[in-house]
Motif scaffolding. Structure first.
Motif, mmCIF file in Angstrom:
data_model
loop_
_atom_site.group_PDB
_atom_site.id
_atom_site.type_symbol
_atom_site.label_atom_id
_atom_site.label_comp_id
_atom_site.label_asym_id
_atom_site.label_seq_id
_atom_site.Cartn_x
_atom_site.Cartn_y
_atom_site.Cartn_z
ATOM 1 N N CYS A 115 0.869 -1.170 0.000
ATOM 2 C CA CYS A 115 0.000 0.000 0.000
ATOM 3 C C CYS A 115 0.911 1.227 0.000
ATOM 4 N N THR A 116 0.738 2.145 -0.936
ATOM 5 C CA THR A 116 1.607 3.315 -1.030
ATOM 6 C C THR A 116 0.812 4.593 -0.816
ATOM 7 N N VAL A 117 1.366 5.464 0.023
ATOM 8 C CA VAL A 117 0.728 6.732 0.375
ATOM 9 C C VAL A 117 1.820 7.800 0.420
ATOM 10 N N PRO A 118 1.597 9.008 -0.116
ATOM 11 C CA PRO A 118 2.592 10.075 0.009
ATOM 12 C C PRO A 118 2.958 10.292 1.469
ATOM 13 N N PRO A 119 4.253 10.437 1.767
ATOM 14 C CA PRO A 119 4.688 10.535 3.172
ATOM 15 C C PRO A 119 3.975 11.616 3.975
ATOM 16 N N ASP A 120 3.709 12.779 3.374
ATOM 17 C CA ASP A 120 3.061 13.844 4.148
ATOM 18 C C ASP A 120 1.619 13.492 4.491
ATOM 19 N N LEU A 121 0.993 12.642 3.674
ATOM 20 C CA LEU A 121 -0.384 12.237 3.972
ATOM 21 C C LEU A 121 -0.436 11.185 5.076
ATOM 22 N N ILE A 122 0.646 10.424 5.222
ATOM 23 C CA ILE A 122 0.660 9.406 6.273
ATOM 24 C C ILE A 122 0.446 10.053 7.635
ATOM 25 N N ASP A 123 1.211 11.119 7.917
ATOM 26 C CA ASP A 123 1.088 11.777 9.209
ATOM 27 C C ASP A 123 -0.302 12.373 9.398
#
Length: 207
Positions: A115-123
């Motif tokens: 599963c891939t998510v932009p790092p800034d969206l993870i937080d």
């Protein structure tokens, strides 16, 4: 080299669809097919993430062939990212961040169960506190025990689309340790795979 991954592109805007098809046409390990054909991965391209677009994501992922779904949007807030994951997306990308290499890498990652998510969206996703009851395959399951720092570090890199060997090199672990960490998480929370583990951790604030 194995058989190429089959991929279809679904878009409400024909121009966006044409652009994605062009970006992916040069990848030798990806075979483009029509949306009605059997596909391993479906790329859903939208301008915004709203109810109509979320319905499209859900319909694409639950169709006859059940492809893994990547959502590319012009922009996406953390709340919208959470909704897209809840609708069944395994990969999230912003349109301005997409190039041919990154898109192909994301396609390969989600096809492999990541599963891939932009790092800034993870937080940002961690602050959503969205209930898991509507996530496919999860019914009323509490967060239970948390994750230790090693588990959090590994899952964050899985969410960013990193492969096992990359994660091992960056964290100075063996590939076997990385695999064991992910397996332990999926077994502890009774999850299906790596993608489900990332989505579950994001949506329950475990990361």
């Amino acid at each position: 080299m194995g058989s190429p991954l089959s991929l279809c592109v679904v878009a409400l805007d024909p121009l966006l669809e044409a652009g994605a098809v062009s970006a992916l046409s040069g990848s030798p390990d990806i075979a483009l097919v029509q949306p009605e054909a059997t596909a391993d991965v479906a790329v859903v391209i939208v301008d915004r993430v709203d109810r109509r677009e979320l319905d499209l994501v859900a319909a694409t992922g639950t169709g006859p062939h059940r492809p893994a779904v990547i959502v590319i949007a012009s922009d996406m807030s953390s709340a919208e990212a959470a909704e897209a994951i809840n609708a069944g997306a395994r990969g999230l990308l912003r349109r301005q961040e997409v190039n041919a290499d990154r898109l192909a890498r994301t396609v390969r990652a989600v096809a492999g169960g990541d599963c891939t998510v932009p790092p800034d969206l993870i937080d940002g996703l961690l602050d959503q506190n969205t209930e898991m009851d509507t996530y496919p395959g999860v019914r009323g399951r509490g967060a239970g025990p948390g994750l230790d720092e090693r588990e959090r570090a590994v899952l964050r890199m899985v969410a960013d689309g990193r492969e096992t060997d990359e994660i091992a090199r960056e964290l100075c672990y063996s590939p076997r340790t990385v695999t064991t960490v992910v397996r332990d998480i999926t077994q502890r929370f009774r999850l299906r795979n790596r993608a489900h583990a990332v989505a579950y951790a994001l949506r329950t604030g475990l990361l």
